[in-house]
Design an enzyme around this catalytic site. Structure first.
Site, PDB file in Angstrom:
ATOM      1  CE1 TYR A  22       3.740 -18.017  -7.428  1.00 34.21           C
ATOM      2  CE2 TYR A  22       3.699 -16.146  -8.879  1.00 34.21           C
ATOM      3  CZ  TYR A  22       3.917 -16.785  -7.660  1.00 34.21           C
ATOM      4  OH  TYR A  22       3.981 -15.888  -6.429  1.00 34.21           O
ATOM      5  CE  LYS A  62       4.013 -13.344  -4.847  1.00 34.67           C
ATOM      6  NZ  LYS A  62       4.087 -12.753  -3.382  1.00 34.67           N
TER       7      LYS A  62
HETATM    8  P1  NAD Z   1       5.635 -19.077   3.894  1.00 35.68           P
HETATM    9  O1  NAD Z   1       4.788 -20.174   3.922  1.00 35.68           O
HETATM   10  O2  NAD Z   1       6.747 -19.183   4.981  1.00 35.68           O
HETATM   11  O3  NAD Z   1       5.234 -17.542   4.279  1.00 35.68           O
HETATM   12  C1  NAD Z   1       3.829 -17.282   3.586  1.00 35.68           C
HETATM   13  C2  NAD Z   1       3.287 -16.729   4.889  1.00 35.68           C
HETATM   14  O4  NAD Z   1       1.754 -16.007   4.604  1.00 35.68           O
HETATM   15  C3  NAD Z   1       2.895 -17.602   6.155  1.00 35.68           C
HETATM   16  O5  NAD Z   1       3.503 -17.107   7.278  1.00 35.68           O
HETATM   17  C4  NAD Z   1       1.485 -17.529   6.093  1.00 35.68           C
HETATM   18  O6  NAD Z   1       0.922 -17.553   7.416  1.00 35.68           O
HETATM   19  C5  NAD Z   1       1.086 -16.000   5.703  1.00 35.68           C
HETATM   20  N1  NAD Z   1      -0.382 -15.781   5.496  1.00 35.68           N
HETATM   21  C6  NAD Z   1      -1.246 -16.521   4.472  1.00 35.68           C
HETATM   22  N2  NAD Z   1      -2.279 -15.989   4.783  1.00 35.68           N
HETATM   23  C7  NAD Z   1      -2.531 -15.117   5.612  1.00 35.68           C
HETATM   24  C8  NAD Z   1      -3.554 -14.211   6.328  1.00 35.68           C
HETATM   25  N3  NAD Z   1      -4.708 -14.411   5.955  1.00 35.68           N
HETATM   26  N4  NAD Z   1      -3.016 -13.342   7.317  1.00 35.68           N
HETATM   27  C9  NAD Z   1      -1.750 -13.274   7.574  1.00 35.68           C
HETATM   28  N5  NAD Z   1      -0.775 -14.094   6.998  1.00 35.68           N
HETATM   29  C10 NAD Z   1      -1.152 -14.862   6.093  1.00 35.68           C
HETATM   30  O7  NAD Z   1       6.531 -18.889   2.734  1.00 35.68           O
HETATM   31  P2  NAD Z   1       7.367 -17.965   2.086  1.00 35.68           P
HETATM   32  O8  NAD Z   1       7.883 -18.614   0.719  1.00 35.68           O
HETATM   33  O9  NAD Z   1       8.352 -17.361   2.989  1.00 35.68           O
HETATM   34  O10 NAD Z   1       6.424 -16.983   1.309  1.00 35.68           O
HETATM   35  C11 NAD Z   1       6.808 -15.431   1.749  1.00 35.68           C
HETATM   36  C12 NAD Z   1       6.467 -14.444   0.687  1.00 35.68           C
HETATM   37  O11 NAD Z   1       7.549 -14.767  -0.323  1.00 35.68           O
HETATM   38  C13 NAD Z   1       5.102 -14.613  -0.074  1.00 35.68           C
HETATM   39  O12 NAD Z   1       4.753 -13.524  -0.645  1.00 35.68           O
HETATM   40  C14 NAD Z   1       5.769 -15.436  -1.523  1.00 35.68           C
HETATM   41  O13 NAD Z   1       4.788 -15.049  -2.555  1.00 35.68           O
HETATM   42  C15 NAD Z   1       7.040 -14.760  -1.549  1.00 35.68           C
HETATM   43  N6  NAD Z   1       7.976 -15.627  -2.327  1.00 35.68           N
HETATM   44  C16 NAD Z   1       8.291 -16.969  -2.074  1.00 35.68           C
HETATM   45  C17 NAD Z   1       9.125 -17.641  -2.794  1.00 35.68           C
HETATM   46  C18 NAD Z   1       9.524 -19.175  -2.574  1.00 35.68           C
HETATM   47  O14 NAD Z   1      10.066 -19.790  -3.677  1.00 35.68           O
HETATM   48  N7  NAD Z   1       9.522 -19.404  -1.313  1.00 35.68           N
HETATM   49  C19 NAD Z   1       9.839 -17.152  -4.168  1.00 35.68           C
HETATM   50  C20 NAD Z   1       9.494 -15.608  -4.106  1.00 35.68           C
HETATM   51  C21 NAD Z   1       8.648 -14.784  -3.748  1.00 35.68           C
HETATM   52  O1  0WE Z   2       4.638 -17.376  -4.188  1.00 39.98           O
HETATM   53  C1  0WE Z   2       5.078 -18.326  -4.176  1.00 39.98           C
HETATM   54  C2  0WE Z   2       3.981 -19.532  -3.497  1.00 39.98           C
HETATM   55  C3  0WE Z   2       2.842 -18.754  -2.912  1.00 39.98           C
HETATM   56  C4  0WE Z   2       1.827 -19.718  -2.465  1.00 39.98           C
HETATM   57  C5  0WE Z   2       1.632 -21.127  -2.237  1.00 39.98           C
HETATM   58  C6  0WE Z   2       0.774 -21.989  -1.900  1.00 39.98           C
HETATM   59  C7  0WE Z   2       1.001 -23.359  -1.476  1.00 39.98           C
HETATM   60  C8  0WE Z   2      -0.099 -23.948  -0.536  1.00 39.98           C
HETATM   61  C9  0WE Z   2       0.318 -19.313  -2.259  1.00 39.98           C
HETATM   62  N1  0WE Z   2      -0.514 -19.997  -2.109  1.00 39.98           N
HETATM   63  C10 0WE Z   2      -0.322 -21.244  -1.735  1.00 39.98           C
HETATM   64  N2  0WE Z   2      -1.466 -22.255  -1.249  1.00 39.98           N
HETATM   65  C11 0WE Z   2      -1.396 -23.256  -0.629  1.00 39.98           C
HETATM   66  O2  0WE Z   2      -2.386 -23.898  -0.470  1.00 39.98           O
HETATM   67  N3  0WE Z   2       5.969 -18.738  -4.779  1.00 39.98           N
HETATM   68  C12 0WE Z   2       6.829 -18.009  -5.586  1.00 39.98           C
HETATM   69  C13 0WE Z   2       6.636 -20.267  -4.575  1.00 39.98           C
HETATM   70  C14 0WE Z   2       6.270 -21.166  -5.958  1.00 39.98           C
HETATM   71  O3  0WE Z   2       4.838 -21.389  -5.906  1.00 39.98           O
HETATM   72  C15 0WE Z   2       4.678 -21.819  -7.175  1.00 39.98           C
HETATM   73  C16 0WE Z   2       5.877 -21.749  -8.113  1.00 39.98           C
HETATM   74  C17 0WE Z   2       6.998 -21.144  -6.928  1.00 39.98           C
HETATM   75  C18 0WE Z   2       8.274 -20.635  -7.551  1.00 39.98           C
HETATM   76  C19 0WE Z   2       3.560 -22.448  -7.606  1.00 39.98           C
HETATM   77  C20 0WE Z   2       3.556 -23.116  -9.063  1.00 39.98           C
HETATM   78  C21 0WE Z   2       4.881 -22.908  -9.859  1.00 39.98           C
HETATM   79  C22 0WE Z   2       5.728 -22.269  -9.434  1.00 39.98           C
END
Ligand code: NAD
Ligand code: 0WE
Length: 258
Positions: A158, A165
């Site tokens: 991560y 974060k």
């Molecule tokens: P997602 O890809 O659906 O959402 C990420 C969003 O960020 C996308 O809509 C993307 O367009 C937007 N984004 C990236 N760069 C941007 C920019 N320059 N301007 C505007 N928007 C931009 O994935 P998600 O999992 O729904 O992620 C949403 C949030 O949840 C993130 O903050 C992620 O860190 C957090 N999160 C995700 C998980 C997981 O496991 N999926 C767990 C905990 C927290």
């Molecule tokens: O916040 C996240 C992911 C955020 C994210 C994901 C990507 C994938 C594609 C940010 N930047 C990018 N850039 C890309 O090009 N999570 C909490 C999901 C997540 O991501 C991981 C995790 C978990 C959980 C990455 C490594 C290990 C665990």
């Protein structure tokens, strides 16, 4: 006025990419509770899909572009937002980005550019949005952002996102302090791993899900709808005494060791 926890409230959700986005689960949950919504998406590439997603919601919802990567783009987006919704009651920030290469290998190898990019998009964007949204928000308004346990503990790979974060969660506390006197609350939801676009192509994401399923107190992973429901709670009057906090929605995984 209708019924529901957010009846008659106007909200905005940032970071909808597709139907699996945590942002969309928040929008769905808020919409089901009677909110009027604006969904925002990063750019033209996502417009058609997000417009369809907005139209599919039970309540009234509009889709607008909002790229957070520059002040100029943000100001342009905010002008359109203020035109559609001169007053707001809640906002959900669900945006993160780090270069793929930074999420592979070791944190030790984090580049200067990779560090800055991750912090700009994932962390500074909350501050930039709070600056612009606060003047539009009604007394009692609520801001919620999405975090992950990797901001508090080491989750292999991560990497720089974990540091971003940690900064995000700290920014939640500082923003809560500054905006509290204006009657605005700021909180984070820390979600367990969920298969979204942001999880696609993360090596061993399946292992993350497996660990959650076998080691969390509830012995399962969480669904985006559960994150959406907790977000609605934080946006609602029920959470009027809560600010500067991080609420885990991770089936309890964060409280375990071994
Ligand atoms: P997602 O890809 O659906 O959402 C990420 C969003 O960020 C996308 O809509 C993307 O367009 C937007 N984004 C990236 N760069 C941007 C920019 N320059 N301007 C505007 N928007 C931009 O994935 P998600 O999992 O729904 O992620 C949403 C949030 O949840 C993130 O903050 C992620 O860190 C957090 N999160 C995700 C998980 C997981 O496991 N999926 C767990 C905990 C927290
Ligand atoms: O916040 C996240 C992911 C955020 C994210 C994901 C990507 C994938 C594609 C940010 N930047 C990018 N850039 C890309 O090009 N999570 C909490 C999901 C997540 O991501 C991981 C995790 C978990 C959980 C990455 C490594 C290990 C665990």
């Amino acid at each position: 006025m209708g019924h529901g926890l957010l009846a008659g409230r106007q909200g905005i959700v940032f970071g909808v990419a597709n139907k699996r986005s945590i942002a969309y689960a928040c929008a769905r949950a808020a919409s089901e509770q009677g909110a009027r919504l604006i969904l925002t998406y990063q750019g033209e590439r996502l417009r058609e899909g997000v417009e369809e997603l907005a139209a599919a919601l039970p309540g009234e919802a509009l889709a607008l572009p909002c790229d957070v990567s520059s002040d100029a783009a943000l100001d342009a987006a905010m002008a359109a937002i203020a035109e559609q919704a001169p007053r707001l009651d809640f906002a959900v920030h669900s945006i993160a980005f780090a270069e793929k290469a930074e999420l592979e290998g070791e944190f030790l190898d984090t580049s200067r550019a990779g560090f800055l990019k991750a912090h700009e998009i994932s962390t500074y964007s909350l501050i930039a949005l709070a600056q612009r949204l606060a003047p539009l928000m009604n007394e009692g308004g609520s801001l919620v952002t999405m975090s992950y346990l990797g901001g508090e503990r080491v989750v292999p790979h991560y990497n720089v996102m974990g540091v971003a974060k940690a900064a995000l969660e700290s920014a939640v506390r500082y923003l809560a302090y500054d905006l509290g006197p204006r009657g605005l609350r700021v909180n984070a939801v820390s979600a367990g791993p969920i298969r979204t676009l942001a999880a696609a192509g993360i090596a061993n994401f399946s292992d993350m899900l497996e660990i959650g399923r076998t080691r969390s107190p509830l012995r399962r992973n969480v669904e985006a709808s559960e994150v959406g429901d907790a977000t609605v709670f934080l946006c609602s009057e029920l959470a009027r005494g809560i600010t500067g906090s991080v609420l885990f929605v991770d089936a309890g995984f964060h409280c375990t060791a071994l």
